[in-house]
Design a protein around this motif. Structure first.
Motif, mmCIF file in Angstrom:
data_model
loop_
_atom_site.group_PDB
_atom_site.id
_atom_site.type_symbol
_atom_site.label_atom_id
_atom_site.label_comp_id
_atom_site.label_asym_id
_atom_site.label_seq_id
_atom_site.Cartn_x
_atom_site.Cartn_y
_atom_site.Cartn_z
ATOM 1 N N ARG A 6 0.826 -1.212 0.000
ATOM 2 C CA ARG A 6 0.000 0.000 0.000
ATOM 3 C C ARG A 6 0.861 1.264 0.000
ATOM 4 N NH1 ARG A 6 -4.632 1.333 4.573
ATOM 5 N NH2 ARG A 6 -5.306 3.343 3.707
ATOM 6 N N SER A 7 1.950 1.232 0.783
ATOM 7 C CA SER A 7 2.853 2.387 0.829
ATOM 8 C C SER A 7 4.181 1.962 1.444
ATOM 9 C CB SER A 7 2.251 3.534 1.658
ATOM 10 O OG SER A 7 2.091 3.126 3.012
ATOM 11 N N ILE A 8 5.219 2.774 1.205
ATOM 12 C CA ILE A 8 6.547 2.527 1.793
ATOM 13 C C ILE A 8 7.088 3.847 2.312
ATOM 14 C CG2 ILE A 8 8.898 1.682 1.397
ATOM 15 C CD1 ILE A 8 7.899 0.042 -0.927
ATOM 16 N N ARG A 9 7.674 3.810 3.485
ATOM 17 C CA ARG A 9 8.341 4.999 4.001
ATOM 18 C C ARG A 9 9.637 4.599 4.689
ATOM 19 N NH1 ARG A 9 6.166 7.193 9.770
ATOM 20 N NH2 ARG A 9 5.847 5.199 10.824
ATOM 21 N N LEU A 10 10.562 5.548 4.784
ATOM 22 C CA LEU A 10 11.790 5.357 5.539
ATOM 23 C C LEU A 10 11.466 5.584 7.008
ATOM 24 C CD1 LEU A 10 14.900 4.921 5.415
ATOM 25 C CD2 LEU A 10 15.106 7.416 5.291
ATOM 26 N N LEU A 11 11.654 4.564 7.828
ATOM 27 C CA LEU A 11 11.188 4.646 9.208
ATOM 28 C C LEU A 11 11.945 5.704 10.010
ATOM 29 C CD1 LEU A 11 9.142 3.438 11.132
ATOM 30 C CD2 LEU A 11 10.791 1.653 11.714
ATOM 31 N N THR A 12 13.212 5.919 9.707
ATOM 32 C CA THR A 12 14.027 6.859 10.482
ATOM 33 C C THR A 12 13.390 8.242 10.582
ATOM 34 O OG1 THR A 12 16.020 5.705 9.761
ATOM 35 C CG2 THR A 12 16.313 7.891 10.698
ATOM 36 N N ASP A 13 12.916 8.767 9.454
ATOM 37 C CA ASP A 13 12.339 10.109 9.473
ATOM 38 C C ASP A 13 10.901 10.153 8.974
ATOM 39 O OD1 ASP A 13 12.691 9.667 6.796
ATOM 40 O OD2 ASP A 13 13.988 11.400 6.427
ATOM 41 N N GLY A 14 10.336 8.996 8.624
ATOM 42 C CA GLY A 14 8.953 8.945 8.165
ATOM 43 C C GLY A 14 8.745 9.407 6.739
ATOM 44 N N SER A 15 9.833 9.594 5.992
ATOM 45 C CA SER A 15 9.714 10.152 4.641
ATOM 46 C C SER A 15 9.231 9.112 3.635
ATOM 47 C CB SER A 15 11.060 10.721 4.188
ATOM 48 O OG SER A 15 12.061 9.711 4.200
#
Length: 443
Positions: A377-386
């Protein structure tokens, strides 16, 4: 309760253990004064009387501060702790009424356990107790090939005068003290059976020698919700491999095994002033991630020094792991393995619709993720939520640089060219609701 091959239905549900994942092992005792690991009493064949005369009267961890230990653990992302109440040397770190060989008779005078456990509980950290089934100081613990007096001729000749029945009573009384006088204990960690060892003149000890059934009964009677490890050698309890990372999750007879990886920061468990073989923060963190990805818990050991302080090299690693956990703990706590196969040099953990991809070896610009394109559904970089961009299959496009076409179920993920400023970057992949049960480990 989820079924495990090594966890009987008569035992309490291990839900908190499976959820919490990250524990702190603390090895502390008279061996901390010697500062050359925790086994030197026997490796150097030191007579118990000599050992006491050398270390007992000078034991004074004057800088010990239970709250500082607990806060250091909390900052590292630790969720439970296991502390050595008594190691093989026989020295008790609580005010036991069954021995004078205890911390309250040293210059320190205080009951360390009585201070330590409340401090950790106050930080929201569950408490466990390590207790050695071996006791090289006790006069009725019979000699064998691991005993420091194994090569003392007089002691060998008088070995038949040692009465293991009296030792069984002693250890039962001490265990009962621990599980009745210090409030709720979440985990009892016994150490260790070695009945498979045979030196000819003696054999190793096992469950009959310390009456494991009696110890189990004491624990289950007084602390019915307490978890137990497998080292009573009764064929049940949490499996606890040391200094070992398995290739895949443990299973037996088609069922998962409840297990915990016990790992040091350097070669041994107790404080070692001159240790050189330190694992890096990066390596320790990868071991934590790898363990959870293989359905295990990670019990990371520290060995405070003789003054009761956590030394700078240990603090440095705890702080580095803690900073990573501050930003990425949701990829560890509450997670388990995934049924999906991660890319090369990566590990998956999963909690429901959240699939976490830990990138051990950061690639240049892009990353292929196989077999999940229709589920994402979606992907984000967990470190900064980007947000992280990705694209799937295009039958008209060929990736000429690699001579490889993206398959119908594959994704090409666009990564920042410069590795994010974190030890291990983590991608949080949110799945469609219909796919939650397809890959998630049921916690």
């Amino acid at each position: 309760m989820r079924k495990f091959a090594n966890w009987p239905t008569t035992y309490p549900a291990p839900d908190w253990f499976i959820h919490d994942r990250f524990g702190l092992f603390i090895h502390f005792g008279l061996f901390s004064v010697g500062a050359r690991h925790e086994w030197y009493m026997t490796t150097e064949e030191i007579d118990p009387k000599t050992y006491r005369e050398t270390y007992f009267d000078g034991f004074d961890p004057d800088l010990f501060d239970a709250k500082r230990w607990a806060k250091a653990a909390k900052s590292a992302g630790i969720t439970y702790m296991v502390f050595t109440t008594k190691h093989h040397e026989g020295f008790a770190l609580w005010d036991s009424q069954f021995t004078d060989y205890k911390i309250t008779n040293t210059p320190f005078k205080r009951d360390l356990l009585a201070e330590l456990l409340p401090a950790f509980r106050q930080e929201g950290i569950k408490v466990g107790l390590y207790h050695s089934l071996i006791d090289w100081y006790h006069p009725h613990f019979s000699l064998d090939g691991l005993h420091p007096q194994r090569n003392h001729q007089e002691a060998r000749l008088n070995n038949d005068q040692r009465n293991m029945t009296l030792y069984q009573d002693f250890i039962a009384h001490q265990v009962e003290e621990l599980v009745t006088q210090y409030g709720k204990i979440d985990y009892m960690w016994f150490d260790f059976p070695y009945s498979h060892r045979d030196w000819g003149w003696s054999k190793g000890k096992g469950p009959l020698d310390w009456d494991s059934l009696r110890l189990e009964t004491i624990c289950r009677t007084h602390q019915p919700d307490m978890l137990l490890n497998d080292r009573l050698a009764l064929g049940r309890g949490i499996t606890t491999p040391e200094q070992f990372q398995p290739e895949k999750p443990f299973e037996k007879d088609g069922l998962p095994v409840l297990w915990e990886a016990c790992q040091t920061m350097y070669g041994t468990w107790g404080y070692d002033r001159d240790a050189q073989e330190w694992k890096s923060s990066d390596m320790l963190l990868k071991m934590l991630i790898d363990t959870v990805a293989k359905n295990g818990n990670f019990l990371l050991n520290i060995g405070p020094n003789a003054r009761g302080e956590i030394d700078p090299r240990t603090r440095e690693r705890l702080q580095a792991i803690g900073e990573w956990m501050r930003l990425n703990k949701q990829s560890i706590i509450g997670c388990g393995p995934s049924m999906y196969s991660p890319p090369t040099d990566c590990r998956y953990t999963q909690n429901g619709l959240k699939l976490y991809l830990h990138i051990f070896s950061y690639p240049y610009k892009q990353l292929y993720i196989r077999d999940i394109a229709k589920k994402v559904r979606s992907i984000r970089l967990l470190t900064d939520g980007s947000e992280i961009f990705y694209r799937g299959y295009d039958p008209q496009e060929v990736i000429t640089s690699t001579e490889e076409t993206i398959g119908p179920d594959d994704l090409l993920v666009a990564l920042p060219i410069v590795k994010p400023d974190t030890l291990i970057p983590v991608l949080e992949i949110t799945l469609h609701e219909s796919d939650e049960k397809n890959g998630s480990f049921p916690l």
